[in-house]
Write an enzyme that holds these catalytic residues in place. Structure first.
Site, PDB file in Angstrom:
ATOM      1  N   HIS A 197      69.731  19.281  43.026  1.00  0.00           N
ATOM      2  CA  HIS A 197      68.767  20.137  43.713  1.00  0.00           C
ATOM      3  C   HIS A 197      69.105  21.593  43.386  1.00  0.00           C
ATOM      4  CE1 HIS A 197      65.874  21.261  46.829  1.00  0.00           C
ATOM      5  NE2 HIS A 197      66.738  22.172  47.211  1.00  0.00           N
ATOM      6  N   GLY A 252      63.113  16.727  31.251  1.00  0.00           N
ATOM      7  CA  GLY A 252      64.417  16.079  31.210  1.00  0.00           C
ATOM      8  C   GLY A 252      65.519  16.953  30.649  1.00  0.00           C
ATOM      9  N   ASN A 271      67.959  18.131  32.394  1.00  0.00           N
ATOM     10  CA  ASN A 271      69.176  17.585  32.989  1.00  0.00           C
ATOM     11  C   ASN A 271      69.530  16.253  32.340  1.00  0.00           C
ATOM     12  OD1 ASN A 271      70.586  19.070  35.244  1.00  0.00           O
ATOM     13  ND2 ASN A 271      68.458  19.364  35.826  1.00  0.00           N
ATOM     14  N   GLU A 275      67.877   8.747  52.812  1.00  0.00           N
ATOM     15  CA  GLU A 275      66.453   8.576  53.088  1.00  0.00           C
ATOM     16  C   GLU A 275      65.806   9.932  53.390  1.00  0.00           C
ATOM     17  OE1 GLU A 275      65.752   5.324  55.676  1.00  0.00           O
ATOM     18  OE2 GLU A 275      63.582   5.633  55.744  1.00  0.00           O
ATOM     19  N   VAL A 301      65.027  13.547  52.812  1.00  0.00           N
ATOM     20  CA  VAL A 301      64.995  14.260  51.532  1.00  0.00           C
ATOM     21  C   VAL A 301      65.975  15.441  51.520  1.00  0.00           C
ATOM     22  CG1 VAL A 301      63.541  15.607  49.969  1.00  0.00           C
ATOM     23  CG2 VAL A 301      62.617  13.578  51.056  1.00  0.00           C
ATOM     24  N   LEU A 317      61.469   8.381  47.301  1.00  0.00           N
ATOM     25  CA  LEU A 317      61.812   6.956  47.277  1.00  0.00           C
ATOM     26  C   LEU A 317      61.815   6.406  48.700  1.00  0.00           C
ATOM     27  CD1 LEU A 317      64.678   7.370  44.678  1.00  0.00           C
ATOM     28  CD2 LEU A 317      62.551   6.093  44.273  1.00  0.00           C
ATOM     29  N   ALA A 353      73.619  26.184  35.357  1.00  0.00           N
ATOM     30  CA  ALA A 353      74.640  25.634  36.273  1.00  0.00           C
ATOM     31  C   ALA A 353      74.407  24.141  36.493  1.00  0.00           C
ATOM     32  CB  ALA A 353      74.599  26.386  37.604  1.00  0.00           C
TER      33      ALA A 353
HETATM   34  N1  DQB Z   1      64.313   9.207  50.005  1.00  0.00           N
HETATM   35  C1  DQB Z   1      64.555  10.169  49.108  1.00  0.00           C
HETATM   36  N2  DQB Z   1      63.871  10.170  47.942  1.00  0.00           N
HETATM   37  C2  DQB Z   1      64.053  11.187  47.050  1.00  0.00           C
HETATM   38  C3  DQB Z   1      63.332  11.205  45.850  1.00  0.00           C
HETATM   39  C4  DQB Z   1      63.459  12.244  44.951  1.00  0.00           C
HETATM   40  C5  DQB Z   1      64.354  13.277  45.213  1.00  0.00           C
HETATM   41  C6  DQB Z   1      64.463  14.402  44.235  1.00  0.00           C
HETATM   42  N3  DQB Z   1      64.015  15.634  44.860  1.00  0.00           N
HETATM   43  C7  DQB Z   1      62.733  15.785  45.365  1.00  0.00           C
HETATM   44  C8  DQB Z   1      62.531  16.542  46.526  1.00  0.00           C
HETATM   45  C9  DQB Z   1      61.274  16.744  47.036  1.00  0.00           C
HETATM   46  C10 DQB Z   1      60.180  16.158  46.425  1.00  0.00           C
HETATM   47  C11 DQB Z   1      58.792  16.383  46.992  1.00  0.00           C
HETATM   48  O1  DQB Z   1      58.625  16.796  48.144  1.00  0.00           O
HETATM   49  N4  DQB Z   1      57.764  16.125  46.148  1.00  0.00           N
HETATM   50  C12 DQB Z   1      56.406  16.281  46.569  1.00  0.00           C
HETATM   51  C13 DQB Z   1      55.917  14.955  47.101  1.00  0.00           C
HETATM   52  C14 DQB Z   1      55.900  13.905  45.985  1.00  0.00           C
HETATM   53  C15 DQB Z   1      55.594  12.516  46.561  1.00  0.00           C
HETATM   54  O2  DQB Z   1      54.552  12.390  47.263  1.00  0.00           O
HETATM   55  O3  DQB Z   1      56.465  11.586  46.342  1.00  0.00           O
HETATM   56  C16 DQB Z   1      60.343  15.403  45.268  1.00  0.00           C
HETATM   57  C17 DQB Z   1      61.616  15.193  44.738  1.00  0.00           C
HETATM   58  C18 DQB Z   1      65.113  13.281  46.385  1.00  0.00           C
HETATM   59  C19 DQB Z   1      64.969  12.225  47.316  1.00  0.00           C
HETATM   60  C20 DQB Z   1      65.696  12.170  48.564  1.00  0.00           C
HETATM   61  O4  DQB Z   1      66.533  13.064  48.879  1.00  0.00           O
HETATM   62  N5  DQB Z   1      65.457  11.144  49.420  1.00  0.00           N
END
Ligand code: DQB
Length: 203
Positions: free
Chosen positions: A108, A11, A13, A141, A143, A92, A172
């Site tokens: 990011h 944490g 950030n 939705e 990512v 999510l 940054a």
């Molecule tokens: N739908 C949506 N939800 C998100 C949840 C977290 C984050 C944070 N950045 C993230 C970007 C990528 C991942 C990722 O690929 N993790 C490995 C798989 C983990 C799992 O199985 O859940 C996690 C967070 C971004 C997003 C987003 O852009 N869109």
């Protein structure tokens, strides 16, 4: 504006957002910190700052939608108006993102749309770019594809390792995320109907 911060680990950030919200001029009040993992340092940071914490352990849920709806219930319990993902590592569901559309911010560690996904800093090193950075965006939705709110450029220096570059990008991030939080919490910026950033004209 009542703000929740979702975390999965240290944490750093979160700490920057806590410091920002402490300013009397801040439009943001962090009312709860939610972690998907128990015992992480971010929960200690929140408690030290007098902020309530909740753990919603994703391992205890049979499905993503049950996990997400538990998170949603906590957000409703605290009458949250804005959610910051600070190193939150669970994807999510579309249902959750749709409900919170325009109220979900993520940071990011690259200049999106370059280097989406995990280990963005390593991708930048391997691409031999000279400039990378960080991006605060509304969560969509898809990512790492949401509307961009704030970006900050970071130079890649000769001799950089993944660790030295991560450290420089993190500095940054600790400026960009608080800046983006103030813009959205203070109403200067919102997600437009067209899915793009709308800067509200100052009256
Ligand atoms: N739908 C949506 N939800 C998100 C949840 C977290 C984050 C944070 N950045 C993230 C970007 C990528 C991942 C990722 O690929 N993790 C490995 C798989 C983990 C799992 O199985 O859940 C996690 C967070 C971004 C997003 C987003 O852009 N869109």
């Amino acid at each position: 504006t009542r703000v929740a911060v979702l975390i999965s680990g240290t944490g750093t950030n979160l700490q920057a957002l806590i410091e920002q919200a402490k300013h009397p001029s801040s439009a943001a009040e962090i009312v709860v910190v939610i972690s998907n993992r128990p015992g992480v340092q971010g929960l200690k940071r929140a408690s030290l700052a007098g902020i309530q914490t909740r753990v919603v352990d994703h391992k205890l849920y049979g499905s993503r939608s049950e996990f997400d709806s538990t998170i949603d219930r906590v957000l409703e319990e605290f009458r949250v108006e804005l959610v910051c993902l600070a190193g939150f590592m669970r994807i999510l569901t579309g249902t959750f993102v749709k409900k919170w559309n325009g109220k979900l911010l993520n940071i990011h560690p690259s200049l999106l749309p370059s280097f989406k996904g995990v280990n963005a800093q390593k991708q930048a090193l391997q691409a031999r770019v000279r400039i990378t950075g960080c991006t605060v965006h509304f969560v969509a939705e898809e990512v790492d594809a949401g509307a961009i709110i704030v970006q900050e450029a970071v130079p890649v220096l000769s001799g950089d390792t993944e660790e030295s570059l991560c450290d420089r990008i993190r500095e940054a991030e600790h400026r960009a995320f608080p800046a983006a939080l103030e813009l959205v919490a203070g109403g200067a910026v919102e997600l437009g109907e067209d899915g793009h950033i709308a800067w509200k004209s100052q009256s």
